[in-house]
Design a protein around this motif. Structure first.
Motif, mmCIF file in Angstrom:
data_model
loop_
_atom_site.group_PDB
_atom_site.id
_atom_site.type_symbol
_atom_site.label_atom_id
_atom_site.label_comp_id
_atom_site.label_asym_id
_atom_site.label_seq_id
_atom_site.Cartn_x
_atom_site.Cartn_y
_atom_site.Cartn_z
ATOM 1 N N UNK A 63 8.677 -6.396 1.200
ATOM 2 C CA UNK A 63 8.036 -5.613 0.154
ATOM 3 C C UNK A 63 6.711 -6.241 -0.268
ATOM 4 N N UNK A 64 6.667 -7.559 -0.319
ATOM 5 C CA UNK A 64 5.432 -8.242 -0.706
ATOM 6 C C UNK A 64 4.350 -8.111 0.357
ATOM 7 N N UNK A 65 4.742 -7.966 1.620
ATOM 8 C CA UNK A 65 3.769 -7.919 2.707
ATOM 9 C C UNK A 65 3.639 -6.525 3.328
ATOM 10 N N UNK A 66 4.081 -5.540 2.614
ATOM 11 C CA UNK A 66 4.008 -4.165 3.109
ATOM 12 C C UNK A 66 2.604 -3.605 2.884
ATOM 13 N N UNK A 69 0.026 2.440 0.953
ATOM 14 C CA UNK A 69 -0.549 3.712 1.384
ATOM 15 C C UNK A 69 -0.625 4.632 0.175
ATOM 16 N N UNK A 70 -1.535 4.333 -0.702
ATOM 17 C CA UNK A 70 -1.662 5.128 -1.920
ATOM 18 C C UNK A 70 -3.051 5.745 -2.080
ATOM 19 N N UNK A 71 -3.951 5.420 -1.208
ATOM 20 C CA UNK A 71 -5.322 5.907 -1.367
ATOM 21 C C UNK A 71 -5.485 7.278 -0.703
ATOM 22 N N UNK A 72 -6.684 7.793 -0.817
ATOM 23 C CA UNK A 72 -7.012 9.098 -0.240
ATOM 24 C C UNK A 72 -7.152 9.026 1.274
ATOM 25 N N UNK A 78 1.573 9.357 7.161
ATOM 26 C CA UNK A 78 1.602 7.948 6.770
ATOM 27 C C UNK A 78 2.196 7.778 5.381
ATOM 28 N N UNK A 79 1.845 8.675 4.474
ATOM 29 C CA UNK A 79 2.379 8.615 3.116
ATOM 30 C C UNK A 79 3.885 8.887 3.118
ATOM 31 N N UNK A 80 4.318 9.840 3.936
ATOM 32 C CA UNK A 80 5.762 10.119 4.040
ATOM 33 C C UNK A 80 6.512 8.930 4.627
ATOM 34 N N UNK A 81 5.954 8.312 5.636
ATOM 35 C CA UNK A 81 6.583 7.140 6.239
ATOM 36 C C UNK A 81 6.671 5.996 5.224
ATOM 37 N N UNK A 82 5.630 5.817 4.435
ATOM 38 C CA UNK A 82 5.620 4.780 3.410
ATOM 39 C C UNK A 82 6.702 5.044 2.355
ATOM 40 N N UNK A 83 6.777 6.272 1.880
ATOM 41 C CA UNK A 83 7.786 6.612 0.874
ATOM 42 C C UNK A 83 9.199 6.486 1.426
ATOM 43 N N UNK A 84 9.376 6.874 2.682
ATOM 44 C CA UNK A 84 10.694 6.750 3.311
ATOM 45 C C UNK A 84 11.103 5.282 3.414
ATOM 46 N N UNK A 85 10.163 4.413 3.745
ATOM 47 C CA UNK A 85 10.485 2.987 3.838
ATOM 48 C C UNK A 85 10.817 2.414 2.459
#
Length: 129
Positions: A63-66, A69-72, A78-85
């Motif tokens: 989690x600290x080194x993830x 993916x919150x920017x525009x 990519x945002x879906x993959x980030x939220x899924x993780x």
């Protein structure tokens, strides 16, 4: 990587079932046999506590080194993959904590039942005097 979480899931389910069986009302003979059997199993199954702790530390490090993916700039996939993780990590934290918690509950239930049995033996001994 998924095998360790599958194993942890099965261990948590087994611990929940054992805790449920120990708390069900049952005859004294059956309860004492069940408590003695579970007490014998508790010592070798202590491995779950360091295993869960190691998994929690691994989740914390990831989690600290993830990558955030919150920017525009991020695409929708990519945002879906980030939220899924993130959701998977939260689920895995709950698994690790519940494994340790169930182990502790089973240990305490067995200890209380053994104390009750020893108090009943002492009561019978004092009544006999």
């Amino acid at each position: 990587m998924g095998l360790q979480w599958t194993i942890l899931t099965y261990v948590v389910a087994a611990e929940a079932a054992v805790a449920f069986l120990l708390t069900l009302p049952s005859p004294k003979l059956l309860k004492s046999r069940l408590v003695s059997l579970v007490s014998l199993i508790l010592q070798p199954s202590l491995f779950i506590v360091p295993f869960s702790t190691f998994q929690l530390l691994d989740l914390y490090w990831k989690n600290e080194h993830r990558l955030m993916c919150t920017s525009e700039i991020c695409t929708a996939t990519e945002r879906d993959r980030y939220e899924k993780s993130i959701y998977k990590a939260q689920r895995n934290v709950i698994l690790c904590v519940s494994a340790c918690l169930f182990y502790w509950c089973i240990y305490r239930i067995c200890k209380y039942n053994k104390e009750i049995q020893s108090l009943e033996v002492a009561e019978k001994r004092y009544k006999g005097e």
